[in-house]
Write an enzyme that holds these catalytic residues in place. Structure first.
Site, PDB file in Angstrom:
ATOM      1  CB  CYS A 105       4.935  36.682  -9.319  1.00 12.92           C
ATOM      2  SG  CYS A 105       4.395  38.378  -9.166  1.00 12.92           S
TER       3      CYS A 105
ATOM      4  CG  HIS B 178       1.564  34.375 -10.914  1.00  9.31           C
ATOM      5  ND1 HIS B 178       1.181  34.660  -9.618  1.00  9.31           N
ATOM      6  CD2 HIS B 178       1.945  35.566 -11.461  1.00  9.31           C
ATOM      7  CE1 HIS B 178       1.329  35.956  -9.401  1.00  9.31           C
ATOM      8  NE2 HIS B 178       1.780  36.526 -10.500  1.00  9.31           N
TER       9      HIS B 178
ATOM     10  CG  ASN C  28      -0.470  39.208  -9.107  1.00 12.97           C
ATOM     11  OD1 ASN C  28       0.108  38.505  -8.291  1.00 12.97           O
ATOM     12  ND2 ASN C  28       0.113  39.645 -10.204  1.00 12.97           N
TER      13      ASN C  28
HETATM   14  O1  UT7 Z   1       2.680  39.175 -11.527  1.00 11.72           O
HETATM   15  C1  UT7 Z   1       2.832  39.891 -12.726  1.00 11.72           C
HETATM   16  C2  UT7 Z   1       1.972  41.110 -12.628  1.00 11.72           C
HETATM   17  N1  UT7 Z   1       1.612  41.829 -13.784  1.00 11.72           N
HETATM   18  C3  UT7 Z   1       0.783  41.405 -14.741  1.00 11.72           C
HETATM   19  O2  UT7 Z   1       0.380  40.276 -14.816  1.00 11.72           O
HETATM   20  C4  UT7 Z   1       0.329  42.447 -15.745  1.00 11.72           C
HETATM   21  C5  UT7 Z   1      -0.010  41.869 -17.095  1.00 11.72           C
HETATM   22  N2  UT7 Z   1      -0.779  42.840 -17.863  1.00 11.72           N
HETATM   23  C6  UT7 Z   1      -2.087  42.974 -17.689  1.00 11.72           C
HETATM   24  O3  UT7 Z   1      -2.690  42.247 -16.929  1.00 11.72           O
HETATM   25  C7  UT7 Z   1      -2.807  44.015 -18.505  1.00 11.72           C
HETATM   26  O4  UT7 Z   1      -1.910  44.638 -19.394  1.00 11.72           O
HETATM   27  C8  UT7 Z   1      -3.484  45.092 -17.604  1.00 11.72           C
HETATM   28  C9  UT7 Z   1      -4.662  44.492 -16.870  1.00 11.72           C
HETATM   29  C10 UT7 Z   1      -2.482  45.646 -16.588  1.00 11.72           C
HETATM   30  C11 UT7 Z   1      -3.995  46.250 -18.445  1.00 11.72           C
HETATM   31  O5  UT7 Z   1      -4.882  45.763 -19.436  1.00 11.72           O
HETATM   32  P1  UT7 Z   1      -4.748  46.263 -20.940  1.00 11.72           P
HETATM   33  O6  UT7 Z   1      -5.811  45.632 -21.695  1.00 11.72           O
HETATM   34  O7  UT7 Z   1      -3.329  46.007 -21.356  1.00 11.72           O
HETATM   35  O8  UT7 Z   1      -5.058  47.834 -20.803  1.00 11.72           O
HETATM   36  P2  UT7 Z   1      -4.158  49.082 -21.171  1.00 11.72           P
HETATM   37  O9  UT7 Z   1      -3.002  49.212 -20.261  1.00 11.72           O
HETATM   38  O10 UT7 Z   1      -3.889  49.068 -22.639  1.00 11.72           O
HETATM   39  O11 UT7 Z   1      -5.161  50.286 -20.870  1.00 11.72           O
HETATM   40  C12 UT7 Z   1      -6.351  50.470 -21.645  1.00 11.72           C
HETATM   41  C13 UT7 Z   1      -7.097  51.675 -21.125  1.00 11.72           C
HETATM   42  C14 UT7 Z   1      -6.218  52.920 -20.976  1.00 11.72           C
HETATM   43  O12 UT7 Z   1      -7.010  54.024 -21.342  1.00 11.72           O
HETATM   44  P3  UT7 Z   1      -6.867  54.671 -22.821  1.00 11.72           P
HETATM   45  O13 UT7 Z   1      -5.448  55.128 -22.906  1.00 11.72           O
HETATM   46  O14 UT7 Z   1      -7.207  53.595 -23.773  1.00 11.72           O
HETATM   47  O15 UT7 Z   1      -7.861  55.795 -22.782  1.00 11.72           O
HETATM   48  C15 UT7 Z   1      -5.931  52.997 -19.496  1.00 11.72           C
HETATM   49  O16 UT7 Z   1      -5.716  54.316 -19.039  1.00 11.72           O
HETATM   50  O17 UT7 Z   1      -7.601  51.398 -19.809  1.00 11.72           O
HETATM   51  C16 UT7 Z   1      -7.234  52.463 -18.924  1.00 11.72           C
HETATM   52  N3  UT7 Z   1      -7.092  51.899 -17.594  1.00 11.72           N
HETATM   53  C17 UT7 Z   1      -8.117  51.791 -16.736  1.00 11.72           C
HETATM   54  N4  UT7 Z   1      -9.418  52.149 -16.836  1.00 11.72           N
HETATM   55  C18 UT7 Z   1     -10.217  51.897 -15.789  1.00 11.72           C
HETATM   56  C19 UT7 Z   1      -5.981  51.379 -17.001  1.00 11.72           C
HETATM   57  N5  UT7 Z   1      -6.281  50.925 -15.786  1.00 11.72           N
HETATM   58  C20 UT7 Z   1      -7.610  51.164 -15.595  1.00 11.72           C
HETATM   59  C21 UT7 Z   1      -8.489  50.932 -14.532  1.00 11.72           C
HETATM   60  N6  UT7 Z   1      -9.778  51.290 -14.669  1.00 11.72           N
HETATM   61  N7  UT7 Z   1      -8.102  50.320 -13.384  1.00 11.72           N
END
Ligand code: UT7
Length: 331
Positions: free
Chosen positions: A110, A243, A273
């Site tokens: 990125c 970004h 993104n």
């Molecule tokens: O260019 C660089 C690219 N990468 C990034 O910028 C990623 C940076 N990180 C993030 O943006 C965030 O960490 C995410 C958006 C990827 C995830 O957000 P989060 O608040 O860290 O969520 P999490 O991974 O802790 O997941 C929370 C819950 C989980 O369920 P449980 O275990 O709490 O029951 C996931 O399974 O959300 C669930 N989950 C979803 N639910 C609905 C994960 N993805 C989804 C989804 N829809 N798409």
């Protein structure tokens, strides 16, 4: 001698995939995606090739700059993966634009657009180039696993381009890299040698929260450093173009840096993104909307897999544009 940005361009696929449409494909919701990321839709390649986007973005940037393809001394494309492993995306773009110059790709995930600006800067410094086309073009839809809701909802496809000409508007630039295949990676698993090791899925894997923390801290560090290196203060910055990875990352960095919300530019809601294409796509959109005035100071900041980071301070020395000069060809 460094460079000035003389023209910008961008392109994105015709197909817009909304969060609601995604919710019909996988177990997710508009509510989850938009509150966690700020994304409402992304554009996805279906009919077009990545080269189509790159060429359109490049053509628009040339038109905007009033530069002919034949005048270019260099084309650099930033991409994670072009339509071919070889020839490079840049070579394909060069032929289709009708240019006749060296052309190659860089891959810094990125952060690739800012890496490409730094490469271009070297050509101006060595007086090896007077006109350079930098394009960042990404087909993230081909690199994510569409069954993995934790990653596929985040990304989109697109391209952004700039024409650089001799000038003094790159006021500072900083790159970093820190090898890591654990937090965010896309394995390269093609090959058919009998019994050769393999087996990994060829898709993006990511530990989202680790990337999140890295992103906020590196953006704050890099933006502060490039402002200092340019001999400026935070109050001199007209706009920050971060970004476009997650609105919460952008908000967290903004609040730590104590920058007013109206000085942070975003379009993540519409494009998701798009990896290295995100900053030049945003730059072009804002340029066409007439957002920038002559003398504005722009801070660009990116982070990505690697980990890599890149940030720079650019002076906007063109006048303001009051009307769109062209239509997005892929609209
Ligand atoms: O260019 C660089 C690219 N990468 C990034 O910028 C990623 C940076 N990180 C993030 O943006 C965030 O960490 C995410 C958006 C990827 C995830 O957000 P989060 O608040 O860290 O969520 P999490 O991974 O802790 O997941 C929370 C819950 C989980 O369920 P449980 O275990 O709490 O029951 C996931 O399974 O959300 C669930 N989950 C979803 N639910 C609905 C994960 N993805 C989804 C989804 N829809 N798409």
């Amino acid at each position: 001698m460094s460079f000035s940005v003389s023209g910008t361009g961008s392109a994105y696929p015709a197909l817009a995939l909304t969060n609601d449409a995604l919710s019909n494909m996988i177990d997710t919701s508009d509510e989850w995606i938009s509150t966690r990321t700020g994304i409402r839709q992304r554009h996805v390649l279906k009919e077009e090739s990545l080269a189509d986007l790159a060429v359109t973005a490049g053509e628009q940037a040339l038109l905007d700059a009033g530069v002919e393809a034949a005048e270019l001394d260099l084309i650099i494309c930033s991409t994670l993966r072009g339509d071919f492993i070889t020839p490079s995306l840049s070579c394909i773009v060069e032929k289709r634009l009708g240019a006749c110059c060296p052309a190659y790709d860089v891959n810094a995930a990125c952060s690739g657009f800012i890496y490409a600006l730094d490469v271009a800067d070297g050509y101006f410094a060595r007086k090896k180039a007077k006109k350079v086309l930098v394009i960042a073009a990404e087909a993230m839809s081909k690199l994510v696993d569409w069954q993995d809701r934790s990653t596929c909802v985040l990304f989109g496809d697109g391209a952004g381009a700039v024409v650089l000409t001799e000038g003094e508007d790159l006021l500072s630039i900083k790159l970093s890299a820190n090898g890591d295949t654990d937090v965010m990676a896309i394995p390269n698993v093609a090959g058919n040698f009998p019994d050769a090791a393999g087996g990994a899925d060829p898709y993006l894997t990511m530990k989202g929260q680790e990337v999140f923390k890295f992103a906020v801290s590196s953006m704050c560090r890099d933006i502060a450093e490039v402002i200092g290196e340019a001999g400026l203060s935070k109050d001199d910055i007209s706009y920050v173009l971060p970004h476009q990875a997650n609105m919460r990352i952008i908000d967290a960095a903004r609040s730590r840096l104590k920058i007013a919300p109206e000085r942070i530019l975003t379009n993540i809601e519409r494009f998701g993104n798009t990896s290295s294409a995100s900053i030049p796509l945003l730059l072009d959109q804002m340029n066409r909307e007439g957002r920038f005035q002559k003398g504005d100071i722009l801070a660009l900041s990116a982070f990505g897999s690697g980990f890599t980071t890149g940030a720079c301070i650019l002076r906007w020395s063109r006048g303001r544009s009051f009307a769109p000069r062209y239509q997005m060809a892929c609209d």
